[in-house]
Design a protein around this motif. Structure first.
Motif, mmCIF file in Angstrom:
data_model
loop_
_atom_site.group_PDB
_atom_site.id
_atom_site.type_symbol
_atom_site.label_atom_id
_atom_site.label_comp_id
_atom_site.label_asym_id
_atom_site.label_seq_id
_atom_site.Cartn_x
_atom_site.Cartn_y
_atom_site.Cartn_z
ATOM 1 N N LEU A 14 0.809 -1.226 0.000
ATOM 2 C CA LEU A 14 0.000 0.000 0.000
ATOM 3 C C LEU A 14 0.843 1.276 0.000
ATOM 4 N N HIS A 15 2.150 1.118 -0.029
ATOM 5 C CA HIS A 15 3.027 2.300 0.028
ATOM 6 C C HIS A 15 4.287 2.005 -0.773
ATOM 7 N N ILE A 16 4.202 2.287 -2.060
ATOM 8 C CA ILE A 16 5.327 2.083 -2.962
ATOM 9 C C ILE A 16 5.310 3.227 -3.975
ATOM 10 N N HIS A 17 6.400 3.989 -4.011
ATOM 11 C CA HIS A 17 6.524 5.061 -5.004
ATOM 12 C C HIS A 17 7.095 4.411 -6.259
ATOM 13 N N ILE A 18 6.363 4.462 -7.351
ATOM 14 C CA ILE A 18 6.823 3.725 -8.528
ATOM 15 C C ILE A 18 8.187 4.247 -8.995
ATOM 16 N N ALA A 194 -1.943 10.566 3.149
ATOM 17 C CA ALA A 194 -0.844 11.537 3.239
ATOM 18 C C ALA A 194 0.318 10.933 4.019
ATOM 19 N N HIS A 195 1.533 11.252 3.557
ATOM 20 C CA HIS A 195 2.711 10.967 4.372
ATOM 21 C C HIS A 195 2.664 11.912 5.579
ATOM 22 N N ALA A 196 2.807 11.362 6.746
ATOM 23 C CA ALA A 196 2.830 12.202 7.951
ATOM 24 C C ALA A 196 3.499 11.431 9.081
ATOM 25 N N ASP A 218 0.513 7.475 5.818
ATOM 26 C CA ASP A 218 1.728 6.857 5.286
ATOM 27 C C ASP A 218 2.886 7.151 6.237
ATOM 28 N N HIS A 219 3.493 6.120 6.738
ATOM 29 C CA HIS A 219 4.515 6.105 7.802
ATOM 30 C C HIS A 219 3.825 6.210 9.178
ATOM 31 N N GLY A 220 3.747 7.405 9.743
ATOM 32 C CA GLY A 220 3.103 7.548 11.059
ATOM 33 C C GLY A 220 3.922 6.980 12.208
ATOM 34 N N SER A 275 7.298 -1.192 1.157
ATOM 35 C CA SER A 275 8.709 -1.031 0.763
ATOM 36 C C SER A 275 9.106 0.422 0.455
ATOM 37 N N ASP A 276 8.145 1.322 0.221
ATOM 38 C CA ASP A 276 8.417 2.744 -0.004
ATOM 39 C C ASP A 276 9.168 2.975 -1.321
ATOM 40 N N ASP A 277 10.487 2.848 -1.301
ATOM 41 C CA ASP A 277 11.317 3.055 -2.497
ATOM 42 C C ASP A 277 12.316 1.899 -2.576
#
Ligand code: HPA
Ligand code: ZN
Length: 337
Positions: A14-18, A194-196, A218-220, A275-277
């Motif tokens: 649910l959190h991957i920047h292509i 939102a990333h926060a 996103d993160h938290g 995995s994020d990036d």
């Protein structure tokens, strides 16, 4: 072997920047395709350069890397490479962030970016059996007016975009800066995230919840600093898309042993692993799960709960969630009827 068990665990990302899945190998291939020179002598040198001290030092290399993405085919190839990796790790569903402003600012048309990504996602569903949706992120270091323009550019493609999000440099760019843009996005029917609380304080998480009305944070990972926030997140079962390897690579925590993921999970919050990036932070979902399993002494039950949370937190229908969780349960409990 636990690593093989983790690989086979059905899961959602649910959190991957292509753009953050751009492996140095593909970066070099695309640079060749467009006769561009890279600031690295070799693939190995690129890997070596990926040492970061904070979010900004990463973002500088991440935006530079994205310069090789020029054509629809480039965006297709990038997305397709990610989907193949995901399939090899039993990712059944993925929700992908893209940063249109990273590209439109360089003169690449919005249509080029989204069409390439979207076509790969369609093929990922038909050829790899991975369901997906797309989340458009605004770069928070740019102005709210520029975000609003980007939202307008996206409207003709609204059928391809489920939600809007917020990423890039967190400090000094609180969610409140984008209240009007998110109001407008919600009025068009977009969901919001939102990333926060990645580097920023718990106050930014409150703003994302109250002002941007996000469905997920996103993160938290800075939530434990605010006990009232912990209660709220638990009561409302707000999903946190946590990215353990990312947090260590960006020095949010010195080592994985200090990471609060287990603490958040034990407190009853809806934590997911992501995995994020992955091209920059040392791995995809499998590697993230494996690393936290080892560092935080997780049980198989914890891993199962994290995978279950990933489906519960996804932008899927109730019946799609239940079907995914049924597959997960038969993997976890193979002897049950
Ligand atoms: N944080 C904020 N913005 C980003 C990230 C991140 O981890 N990755 C790509 N853009
Ligand atoms: Zn992120």
């Amino acid at each position: 072997m636990i690593s093989e068990w983790i690989r086979g665990l059905p899961k959602a990302e649910l959190h991957i920047h292509i753009e953050g899945s751009l492996e140095p190998e593909l970066m070099f291939a695309l640079a060749d395709r467009h006769q561009m020179t890279l600031p690295y002598d070799s693939i190995e040198a690129a890997h070596q350069a990926y040492q970061f001290e904070d979010l900004q030092s990463f973002l500088d290399l991440y935006y530079a890397g994205a310069n090789v993405l020029c054509t629809e085919q480039d965006f297709y190839d990038l997305t397709w490479a990610y989907l193949q990796r995901a399939q090899s790790q039993t990712v059944r569903h993925t929700e992908i962030f893209f940063d249109p402003q990273t590209h439109t600012q360089r003169g690449i048309p919005f249509k080029t970016v989204i069409t390439g990504i979207h076509q790969a996602l369609v093929d990922g569903q038909t050829q790899l059996g991975i369901s997906s949706c797309l989340i458009m992120c605004f770069l928070r270091h740019l102005s709210a007016e520029e975000a609003m323009k980007t939202l307008e550019e996206a409207l003709p493609y609204q059928d391809w975009i489920v939600a809007v999000g917020l990423d890039s440099s967190e400090f000094g760019h609180p969610p409140s800066k984008f209240s009007a843009v998110f109001d407008q996005a919600r009025s068009h029917g977009f969901l919001t995230v939102a990333h926060a609380g990645e580097e920023g304080p718990p106050e930014y998480i409150w703003e994302a919840l109250k002002l941007l009305q996000v469905a997920r944070i996103d993160h938290g990972v800075r939530s434990p600093e605010d006990p009232k926030l912990m209660v709220w997140l638990k009561e409302h079962q707000i999903p946190l898309t946590v990215c353990p390897l990312s947090n260590v690579k960006l020095c949010v925590f010195e080592t994985l042993k200090e990471h609060p993921l287990k603490q958040l999970l034990d407190a009853g919050l809806r934590v997911t692993v992501n995995s994020d990036d992955p091209a920059y932070f040392g791995g995809y979902l499998q590697e993230n799960f494996m690393a936290i399993y080892e560092a935080l002494n997780l049980s198989q039950q914890d891993l199962y709960q994290l995978a279950k949370n990933s489906f519960l937190s996804a932008f899927l229908s109730e019946s799609e969630k239940q079907a995914a969780i049924a597959e997960l349960e038969s993997y976890m409990y193979p002897n049950r009827q």
